[in-house]
Design an enzyme around this catalytic site. Structure first.
Site, PDB file in Angstrom:
ATOM      1  N   ASP A 185       0.851  -1.200   0.000  1.00 59.37           N
ATOM      2  CA  ASP A 185       0.000   0.000   0.000  1.00 59.37           C
ATOM      3  C   ASP A 185       0.884   1.248   0.000  1.00 59.37           C
ATOM      4  OD1 ASP A 185      -2.898   1.111   0.626  1.00 59.37           O
ATOM      5  OD2 ASP A 185      -1.512   2.194   1.938  1.00 59.37           O
ATOM      6  N   ILE A 186       0.597   2.174  -0.929  1.00 61.80           N
ATOM      7  CA  ILE A 186       1.359   3.424  -0.975  1.00 61.80           C
ATOM      8  C   ILE A 186       0.936   4.298   0.203  1.00 61.80           C
ATOM      9  CG2 ILE A 186       1.915   5.472  -2.327  1.00 61.80           C
ATOM     10  CD1 ILE A 186       1.233   3.917  -4.843  1.00 61.80           C
ATOM     11  N   ASN A 193      -2.196  12.633  -3.902  1.00 62.60           N
ATOM     12  CA  ASN A 193      -3.127  12.871  -5.008  1.00 62.60           C
ATOM     13  C   ASN A 193      -3.757  14.254  -4.908  1.00 62.60           C
ATOM     14  OD1 ASN A 193      -3.817  11.442  -7.330  1.00 62.60           O
ATOM     15  ND2 ASN A 193      -5.838  10.913  -6.554  1.00 62.60           N
ATOM     16  N   HIS A 198      -4.371  14.546  -9.936  1.00 58.89           N
ATOM     17  CA  HIS A 198      -4.633  13.156 -10.339  1.00 58.89           C
ATOM     18  C   HIS A 198      -3.665  12.656 -11.413  1.00 58.89           C
ATOM     19  CE1 HIS A 198      -8.208  12.710  -7.925  1.00 58.89           C
ATOM     20  NE2 HIS A 198      -8.653  13.875  -8.360  1.00 58.89           N
ATOM     21  N   GLU A 229      -4.522   2.430  -4.500  1.00 53.78           N
ATOM     22  CA  GLU A 229      -3.067   2.459  -4.375  1.00 53.78           C
ATOM     23  C   GLU A 229      -2.506   1.172  -3.778  1.00 53.78           C
ATOM     24  OE1 GLU A 229      -4.765   4.476  -0.630  1.00 53.78           O
ATOM     25  OE2 GLU A 229      -5.257   4.243  -2.758  1.00 53.78           O
TER      26      GLU A 229
END
Length: 318
Positions: A185-186, A193, A198, A229
């Site tokens: 997971d980022i 974002n 985006h 993500e």
């Protein structure tokens, strides 16, 4: 009995080419061709008579149908073939050729009657339909592949992972091999974002996906975009220690990209949290339990401050 003049007129007026070969002479020369034969081939009767009908094949003598014709002539049997023939002007046409033997009262083979019909349009239609079928199959395969790919990153999507990990689970169960699942997971991606927009967010996801994919070493291993993500990596037949090392390599690889993340409270760069587990599937266990264990490990990694790797150990390993 039918008057011979009626038969002669029918042969002359036939829309199909008709030829007669004399089997009593050397090389079985043609002794008769009708007007339709002349129109079909472009050869006048004077050009064709006295020749073996193989001249219509020109230099195209490796057609397998020619062997069938030779066998029929040798055995005095009926034969129906479609082969490439060539007109006097050199143009090719598909000739549906039927050969019928003629025997005298003693049973001796004396002649062969050949009937020629131009079936080029039918053959071209069959080829076109076959090509369209192949193109349709190719399109369907392309759609099948697209259905399994994430449009943003080009890697596999969750649909593919959901199907594939169950298959790999069952294979590992039968073979008594281990499976390792990594959920990546980022960290603080929403903040990234919102701050960078985006388009930059999409580029970040693509870069992370490509980097994770570059860490795989075997064809059986794969990475998929799990959603948003999050990414999943499935690796077959490695130990828990190897899983630990691999997970840390993944984390360091992403950190080394040095993608600026001004809104990250960790390091000012993009980082990832990784939850993972290594199971040897056993009867009574399910693939859902496998995914749930890795997901639980990811939750622990995020709770522990992120930019770290956490393993969910199975309490009872064989």
């Amino acid at each position: 009995m039918i008057d011979s003049t009626i038969i002669e007129q029918a042969v002359k007026d036939s829309r199909d080419g008709i030829s007669i070969a004399d089997m009593r002479q050397d090389d079985f020369p043609l002794i008769f061709v009708n007007a339709a034969f002349e129109r079909l081939t472009g050869y006048r009767a004077d050009d064709a008579l006295g020749k073996n009908c193989r001249f219509l094949c020109g230099s195209d003598r490796k057609q397998p149908e020619l062997a069938l014709i030779r066998g029929a002539l040798f055995n005095g049997e009926f034969c129906l073939v479609t082969l490439r023939n060539y007109r006097k002007d050199g143009s090719m046409f598909w000739n549906e050729l039927s050969l019928s033997p003629v025997h005298d009262k003693t049973g001796t083979l004396t002649h062969f009657i050949g009937m020629q019909r131009d079936v080029s349009s039918q053959i071209l239609l069959i080829h076109r339909l076959r090509q369209q079928k192949e193109e349709l199959q190719s399109d369907n395969e392309h759609l099948r592949i697209l259905n399994n790919l994430d449009p943003l990153t080009g890697i596999f999507n969750r649909r593919y992972f959901d199907n594939q990990h169950k298959i790999q689970w069952n294979i590992a169960l039968r073979s008594r091999l281990s499976l390792s699942l990594f959920i990546v997971d980022i960290d603080y991606f929403k903040q990234y974002n919102d701050f960078y927009g985006h388009l930059n967010g999409d580029e970040c996801i693509r870069t992370v996906a490509k980097t994770l994919g570059s860490c795989l070493r075997r064809a059986s291993d794969f990475v998929a975009r799990y959603g948003g993500e999050e990414f999943v990596i499935l690796v077959c037949n490695i130990t828990e220690l190897q899983s630990d090392i691999f997970a840390e390599q993944l984390r360091l690889k992403i950190e080394s990209l040095n993608i600026t993340h001004a809104k990250s409270p960790i390091s000012g760069a993009i980082t990832v949290s990784i939850g993972y587990c290594t199971f040897i599937p056993q009867l009574g266990m399910s693939s859902r339990e496998f995914v749930a264990a890795a997901d639980e490990a990811l939750y622990t990694a995020k709770s522990a401050g992120r930019n770290c790797v956490i393993s969910r150990r199975r309490e009872t390993q064989p």
